[in-house]
Design a protein around this motif. Structure first.
Motif, PDB file in Angstrom:
ATOM      1  N   SER A 206       0.701  -1.130  -0.095  1.00  0.00           N
ATOM      2  CA  SER A 206      -0.412   0.321  -0.229  1.00  0.00           C
ATOM      3  C   SER A 206       0.861   1.042   0.210  1.00  0.00           C
ATOM      4  N   ARG A 207       2.116   1.574   0.646  1.00  0.00           N
ATOM      5  CA  ARG A 207       2.777   2.397   0.731  1.00  0.00           C
ATOM      6  C   ARG A 207       3.288   2.849  -0.750  1.00  0.00           C
ATOM      7  N   ALA A 208       3.847   1.258  -1.170  1.00  0.00           N
ATOM      8  CA  ALA A 208       4.312   1.605  -2.987  1.00  0.00           C
ATOM      9  C   ALA A 208       3.623   2.349  -3.776  1.00  0.00           C
ATOM     10  N   ILE A 209       2.333   1.959  -3.415  1.00  0.00           N
ATOM     11  CA  ILE A 209       1.081   1.919  -4.364  1.00  0.00           C
ATOM     12  C   ILE A 209       0.604   3.594  -4.161  1.00  0.00           C
ATOM     13  N   LEU A 210       1.176   4.456  -3.127  1.00  0.00           N
ATOM     14  CA  LEU A 210       0.459   5.780  -2.222  1.00  0.00           C
ATOM     15  C   LEU A 210       1.812   6.517  -3.235  1.00  0.00           C
ATOM     16  N   ILE A 211       2.903   6.691  -3.278  1.00  0.00           N
ATOM     17  CA  ILE A 211       3.906   7.004  -3.941  1.00  0.00           C
ATOM     18  C   ILE A 211       3.713   6.836  -4.787  1.00  0.00           C
ATOM     19  N   TYR A 212       3.391   6.144  -5.781  1.00  0.00           N
ATOM     20  CA  TYR A 212       3.280   5.738  -7.034  1.00  0.00           C
ATOM     21  C   TYR A 212       2.184   6.280  -8.091  1.00  0.00           C
ATOM     22  N   LEU A 213       0.987   6.496  -7.499  1.00  0.00           N
ATOM     23  CA  LEU A 213      -0.083   7.362  -7.629  1.00  0.00           C
ATOM     24  C   LEU A 213       0.009   8.885  -6.979  1.00  0.00           C
ATOM     25  N   ALA A 214       0.996   9.409  -5.650  1.00  0.00           N
ATOM     26  CA  ALA A 214       1.462  10.863  -5.898  1.00  0.00           C
ATOM     27  C   ALA A 214       2.180  11.375  -7.190  1.00  0.00           C
ATOM     28  N   ASP A 215       2.901  10.329  -7.410  1.00  0.00           N
ATOM     29  CA  ASP A 215       4.228  10.296  -7.697  1.00  0.00           C
ATOM     30  C   ASP A 215       3.663  10.458  -9.700  1.00  0.00           C
ATOM     31  N   LYS A 216       2.563   9.995 -10.542  1.00  0.00           N
ATOM     32  CA  LYS A 216       2.247   9.974 -11.180  1.00  0.00           C
ATOM     33  C   LYS A 216       1.053  10.870 -11.448  1.00  0.00           C
ATOM     34  N   TYR A 217       0.280  10.913 -10.685  1.00  0.00           N
ATOM     35  CA  TYR A 217      -1.415  11.622 -10.994  1.00  0.00           C
ATOM     36  C   TYR A 217      -1.563  12.773  -9.853  1.00  0.00           C
ATOM     37  N   GLY A 218      -0.520  13.140  -9.379  1.00  0.00           N
ATOM     38  CA  GLY A 218      -0.804  14.299  -8.666  1.00  0.00           C
ATOM     39  C   GLY A 218      -0.730  15.176  -8.907  1.00  0.00           C
ATOM     40  N   LYS A 219      -1.309  16.135  -9.221  1.00  0.00           N
ATOM     41  CA  LYS A 219      -1.079  17.487  -9.580  1.00  0.00           C
ATOM     42  C   LYS A 219      -0.268  18.522  -8.685  1.00  0.00           C
ATOM     43  N   GLU A 220       0.236  18.534  -7.845  1.00  0.00           N
ATOM     44  CA  GLU A 220       0.985  19.494  -7.653  1.00  0.00           C
ATOM     45  C   GLU A 220       1.868  18.366  -6.290  1.00  0.00           C
ATOM     46  N   ASP A 221       2.969  18.782  -5.580  1.00  0.00           N
ATOM     47  CA  ASP A 221       3.844  17.625  -4.754  1.00  0.00           C
ATOM     48  C   ASP A 221       3.422  18.207  -3.361  1.00  0.00           C
ATOM     49  N   THR A 222       1.811  18.609  -3.187  1.00  0.00           N
ATOM     50  CA  THR A 222       1.796  17.781  -1.504  1.00  0.00           C
ATOM     51  C   THR A 222       1.708  16.942  -1.041  1.00  0.00           C
ATOM     52  N   LEU A 223       0.806  16.095  -1.446  1.00  0.00           N
ATOM     53  CA  LEU A 223       1.084  14.991  -0.956  1.00  0.00           C
ATOM     54  C   LEU A 223       2.531  14.245  -0.534  1.00  0.00           C
ATOM     55  N   TYR A 224       3.237  13.963  -1.558  1.00  0.00           N
ATOM     56  CA  TYR A 224       4.218  13.325  -1.748  1.00  0.00           C
ATOM     57  C   TYR A 224       4.879  14.692  -2.397  1.00  0.00           C
ATOM     58  N   PRO A 225       5.809  15.035  -1.659  1.00  0.00           N
ATOM     59  CA  PRO A 225       6.831  16.645  -1.961  1.00  0.00           C
ATOM     60  C   PRO A 225       7.768  16.102  -3.249  1.00  0.00           C
ATOM     61  N   LYS A 226       8.380  16.965  -3.232  1.00  0.00           N
ATOM     62  CA  LYS A 226       9.496  16.948  -4.366  1.00  0.00           C
ATOM     63  C   LYS A 226      10.588  17.198  -3.535  1.00  0.00           C
ATOM     64  N   ASN A 227      10.916  18.991  -2.480  1.00  0.00           N
ATOM     65  CA  ASN A 227      11.853  18.915  -1.841  1.00  0.00           C
ATOM     66  C   ASN A 227      11.984  17.232  -1.719  1.00  0.00           C
ATOM     67  N   ALA A 228      13.921  17.444  -0.825  1.00  0.00           N
ATOM     68  CA  ALA A 228      14.386  16.183  -0.140  1.00  0.00           C
ATOM     69  C   ALA A 228      13.822  16.101   0.168  1.00  0.00           C
ATOM     70  N   GLN A 229      14.173  17.169   1.996  1.00  0.00           N
ATOM     71  CA  GLN A 229      14.221  16.916   2.837  1.00  0.00           C
ATOM     72  C   GLN A 229      12.481  16.611   3.054  1.00  0.00           C
ATOM     73  N   ARG A 230      11.674  17.487   2.553  1.00  0.00           N
ATOM     74  CA  ARG A 230      10.396  17.294   3.002  1.00  0.00           C
ATOM     75  C   ARG A 230       9.612  15.641   2.652  1.00  0.00           C
ATOM     76  N   LYS A 231      10.700  15.028   1.473  1.00  0.00           N
ATOM     77  CA  LYS A 231       9.995  13.895   0.711  1.00  0.00           C
ATOM     78  C   LYS A 231      10.367  13.141   1.707  1.00  0.00           C
ATOM     79  N   ALA A 232      11.902  13.063   2.608  1.00  0.00           N
ATOM     80  CA  ALA A 232      12.402  12.977   3.687  1.00  0.00           C
ATOM     81  C   ALA A 232      11.723  12.134   5.038  1.00  0.00           C
TER      82      ALA A 232
END
Length: 195
Positions: free
Chosen positions: A93-119
């Motif tokens: 499920s967690r890999a699915i969440l990352i994939y869906l956020a990366d592929k379909y997310g219109k912005e990066d709030t759900l899965y940030p692009k900023n390295a520290q926030r993403k970490a």
């Protein structure tokens, strides 16, 4: 488990979905937990609202394809949930969440692009999988499967993990800061299972 399903059954009274008449991310998060219970042969017969909701969720676009994918060995672990997106199969499920956020997310709030926030989001996801959910499974699911009482040591470890999450949440609205992320979806599924 029964207490959590009873709570969900009450919350679903008069509703098609968890938050009302429309499918939301809450349904997606909870259907993963309920389908796990289903895989464990949990008896839903005492929970008519959950049964009706679960049957409705099984009609979501892609649910049947994903189930067929599991049946056709697209997922060699035969685990749920499994996502099949245009022939691409993924489970956990967690890999699915990352994939869906990366592929379909219109912005990066759900899965940030900023390295520290993403970490921080990733740390919370790994904490959920490796600590919180594992201790939940040891404390509550293992006794159900083995038909034994809850081990007090496992209960203590579960309470300790919830305490760790409480510390992480101190001063923040959400698990990884002040905006909702995919870490919150994973954590709420685990915490709601605890209840």
């Amino acid at each position: 488990m029964e207490q959590g399903v009873e709570f969900l059954n009450t919350a679903l009274e008069g509703k098609t979905y968890v938050a009302g008449d429309h499918l939301t991310i809450a349904d997606l998060a909870l259907v993963a937990t309920i389908s796990t219970y289903d895989g464990l042969k949990f008896d839903f017969s005492k929970y008519p609202n959950v049964t009706k909701w679960y049957e409705t969720c099984k009609k979501m676009p892609g649910y049947e394809v994903n189930q067929k994918g599991v049946d056709k060995f697209i997922n060699y672990e035969h685990s749920i949930p499994t996502l099949v997106d245009n022939g691409f199969a993924l489970w956990e499920s967690r890999a699915i969440l990352i994939y869906l956020a990366d592929k379909y997310g219109k912005e990066d709030t759900l899965y940030p692009k900023n390295a520290q926030r993403k970490a921080i989001v990733n740390q919370r996801l790994y904490f959920d999988m490796g600590t919180l959910f594992q201790r939940l499974a040891d404390c509550y699911l293992k006794p159900v499967i083995e038909k034994k009482p809850v081990d007090p040591q496992d209960l203590w470890k579960m309470e300790e993990a919830v305490g760790f999450l409480n510390i992480a949440l101190a001063g923040h609205k959400y698990a990884a800061g002040d905006t909702m992320t995919i870490a919150d979806f994973a954590l709420v599924a685990t915490i709601s299972t605890c209840n």
